[in-house]
Scaffold this motif. Structure first.
Motif, PDB file in Angstrom:
ATOM      1  N   CYS A 260      -8.173   2.995  -6.861  1.00 29.50           N
ATOM      2  CA  CYS A 260      -7.621   4.354  -6.961  1.00 29.50           C
ATOM      3  C   CYS A 260      -8.159   5.016  -8.232  1.00 29.50           C
ATOM      4  O   CYS A 260      -7.780   4.634  -9.340  1.00 29.50           O
ATOM      5  CB  CYS A 260      -6.091   4.285  -7.006  1.00 29.50           C
ATOM      6  N   PRO A 261      -9.045   6.002  -8.097  1.00 31.73           N
ATOM      7  CA  PRO A 261      -9.583   6.656  -9.290  1.00 31.73           C
ATOM      8  C   PRO A 261      -8.497   7.215 -10.203  1.00 31.73           C
ATOM      9  O   PRO A 261      -8.591   7.116 -11.426  1.00 31.73           O
ATOM     10  CB  PRO A 261     -10.447   7.790  -8.727  1.00 31.73           C
ATOM     11  N   ARG A 262      -7.445   7.778  -9.618  1.00 29.87           N
ATOM     12  CA  ARG A 262      -6.381   8.378 -10.425  1.00 29.87           C
ATOM     13  C   ARG A 262      -5.706   7.344 -11.321  1.00 29.87           C
ATOM     14  O   ARG A 262      -5.356   7.619 -12.460  1.00 29.87           O
ATOM     15  CB  ARG A 262      -5.357   9.051  -9.513  1.00 29.87           C
ATOM     16  N   MET A 263      -5.546   6.128 -10.809  1.00 34.40           N
ATOM     17  CA  MET A 263      -4.934   5.079 -11.618  1.00 34.40           C
ATOM     18  C   MET A 263      -5.779   4.812 -12.859  1.00 34.40           C
ATOM     19  O   MET A 263      -5.269   4.699 -13.966  1.00 34.40           O
ATOM     20  CB  MET A 263      -4.763   3.798 -10.784  1.00 34.40           C
TER      21      MET A 263
ATOM     22  N   PHE B 251      -6.359   6.842  -0.872  1.00 39.42           N
ATOM     23  CA  PHE B 251      -5.151   7.461  -1.412  1.00 39.42           C
ATOM     24  C   PHE B 251      -5.274   8.983  -1.321  1.00 39.42           C
ATOM     25  O   PHE B 251      -6.377   9.529  -1.441  1.00 39.42           O
ATOM     26  CB  PHE B 251      -4.937   7.060  -2.876  1.00 39.42           C
ATOM     27  N   VAL B 252      -4.174   9.665  -1.170  1.00 37.06           N
ATOM     28  CA  VAL B 252      -4.175  11.118  -1.109  1.00 37.06           C
ATOM     29  C   VAL B 252      -4.848  11.708  -2.351  1.00 37.06           C
ATOM     30  O   VAL B 252      -5.616  12.666  -2.251  1.00 37.06           O
ATOM     31  CB  VAL B 252      -2.727  11.647  -0.952  1.00 37.06           C
ATOM     32  N   THR B 253      -4.601  11.131  -3.502  1.00 33.31           N
ATOM     33  CA  THR B 253      -5.174  11.651  -4.749  1.00 33.31           C
ATOM     34  C   THR B 253      -6.694  11.528  -4.795  1.00 33.31           C
ATOM     35  O   THR B 253      -7.346  12.247  -5.555  1.00 33.31           O
ATOM     36  CB  THR B 253      -4.574  10.919  -5.969  1.00 33.31           C
ATOM     37  N   ASP B 254      -7.273  10.647  -3.973  1.00 31.32           N
ATOM     38  CA  ASP B 254      -8.730  10.462  -3.964  1.00 31.32           C
ATOM     39  C   ASP B 254      -9.461  11.739  -3.584  1.00 31.32           C
ATOM     40  O   ASP B 254     -10.577  11.990  -4.054  1.00 31.32           O
ATOM     41  CB  ASP B 254      -9.149   9.365  -2.978  1.00 31.32           C
ATOM     42  N   MET B 255      -8.851  12.536  -2.730  1.00 33.63           N
ATOM     43  CA  MET B 255      -9.533  13.741  -2.257  1.00 33.63           C
ATOM     44  C   MET B 255      -9.761  14.729  -3.398  1.00 33.63           C
ATOM     45  O   MET B 255     -10.887  15.182  -3.624  1.00 33.63           O
ATOM     46  CB  MET B 255      -8.742  14.378  -1.109  1.00 33.63           C
TER      47      MET B 255
ATOM     48  N   TYR C 126       0.822  -1.206   0.000  1.00 35.06           N
ATOM     49  CA  TYR C 126       0.000   0.000   0.000  1.00 35.06           C
ATOM     50  C   TYR C 126       0.857   1.256   0.000  1.00 35.06           C
ATOM     51  O   TYR C 126       1.749   1.416   0.821  1.00 35.06           O
ATOM     52  CB  TYR C 126      -0.927  -0.035   1.218  1.00 35.06           C
ATOM     53  N   ASP C 127       0.564   2.153  -0.917  1.00 35.51           N
ATOM     54  CA  ASP C 127       1.253   3.435  -1.055  1.00 35.51           C
ATOM     55  C   ASP C 127       0.219   4.548  -0.899  1.00 35.51           C
ATOM     56  O   ASP C 127      -0.443   4.918  -1.863  1.00 35.51           O
ATOM     57  CB  ASP C 127       1.913   3.508  -2.430  1.00 35.51           C
ATOM     58  N   PRO C 128       0.012   5.076   0.323  1.00 37.71           N
ATOM     59  CA  PRO C 128      -1.027   6.082   0.558  1.00 37.71           C
ATOM     60  C   PRO C 128      -0.922   7.299  -0.357  1.00 37.71           C
ATOM     61  O   PRO C 128      -1.916   7.897  -0.727  1.00 37.71           O
ATOM     62  CB  PRO C 128      -0.824   6.501   2.019  1.00 37.71           C
TER      63      PRO C 128
ATOM     64  N   LEU D 112      -5.250   6.167   6.347  1.00 38.55           N
ATOM     65  CA  LEU D 112      -4.205   6.594   5.428  1.00 38.55           C
ATOM     66  C   LEU D 112      -3.033   7.175   6.223  1.00 38.55           C
ATOM     67  O   LEU D 112      -1.880   6.803   6.018  1.00 38.55           O
ATOM     68  CB  LEU D 112      -4.814   7.628   4.482  1.00 38.55           C
ATOM     69  N   ALA D 113      -3.338   8.050   7.174  1.00 42.43           N
ATOM     70  CA  ALA D 113      -2.293   8.674   7.995  1.00 42.43           C
ATOM     71  C   ALA D 113      -1.620   7.657   8.907  1.00 42.43           C
ATOM     72  O   ALA D 113      -0.397   7.716   9.105  1.00 42.43           O
ATOM     73  CB  ALA D 113      -2.897   9.807   8.822  1.00 42.43           C
ATOM     74  N   ARG D 114      -2.394   6.729   9.451  1.00 41.05           N
ATOM     75  CA  ARG D 114      -1.824   5.708  10.337  1.00 41.05           C
ATOM     76  C   ARG D 114      -0.773   4.895   9.592  1.00 41.05           C
ATOM     77  O   ARG D 114       0.342   4.700  10.080  1.00 41.05           O
ATOM     78  CB  ARG D 114      -2.922   4.785  10.866  1.00 41.05           C
TER      79      ARG D 114
END
Length: 180
Positions: free
Chosen positions: A71-74, A121-125, A35-37, A167-169
């Motif tokens: 991951c939507p960005r993917m 994922f960060v990009t999800d936001m 996993y790569d947040p 994600l942060a954890r």
């Protein structure tokens, strides 16, 4: 064939999407050692879209772990690459998976303080805010007894709350391991 169809769970999810399946996959992703947040490998490929060989980039994208299946960005990057290669049907499949992922994120909450969206994922936001036809103006982290949140405010003043606790954890655990 897209790497998004490599696992039984994601195959079942994309055939009959549901928030329950999405949440189950999300928990598997959070627990995965791959996993790569930050979704760094996806964003690195995205940054090369204009300048690198699309076939080579697509092969790199397909080599990513199945953790990026939600991951939507993917799926966006894959759609762009498929479009450059003239693979219209596969591009449309990628767009459909992108839409499903965004719909499922929207189903995880209302985007409010009391019912934030849960992202993987960060990009999800940013992708979620864009899916509502908005552009991010600024982002603010909020730490409370209930967890860790990011609040993105759009140019039109709408606040979108995201629960980034897991994600942060995971990101913090990785930083601790790196320091050790």
């Amino acid at each position: 064939m897209s790497h998004a169809l490599n696992t039984k769970a994601s195959n079942a999810f994309f055939q009959r999407p549901s928030v329950a399946k999405f949440n189950a996959i999300q928990q598997l992703v959070f627990a995965s050692s791959d996993y790569d947040p930050a979704a760094e490998s996806v964003t690195e490929i995205e940054q090369q879209l204009r300048h690198a060989n699309p076939g080579r980039l697509l092969r790199r994208l397909e080599q990513l772990s199945c953790e990026f299946d939600i991951c939507p960005r993917m799926h966006y990057v894959e759609a762009r690459l498929r479009e450059s290669l003239g693979e219209v049907e596969l591009m449309q499949q990628s767009i459909k998976r992108l839409q499903i992922c965004l719909e499922m994120i929207a189903e995880t909450g209302e985007g409010s303080r009391d019912s934030p969206f849960v992202v993987t994922f960060v990009t999800d936001m940013d992708d979620t805010v864009r899916s509502f036809g908005e552009k991010v103006r600024y982002q603010q982290p909020v730490l409370s007894k209930l967890g860790q949140f990011d609040v993105l405010t759009s140019h039109s003043g709408i606040e979108f709350w995201f629960d980034v606790s897991e994600l942060a954890r995971v990101r913090n655990l990785r930083e601790e391991v790196t320091k050790a």
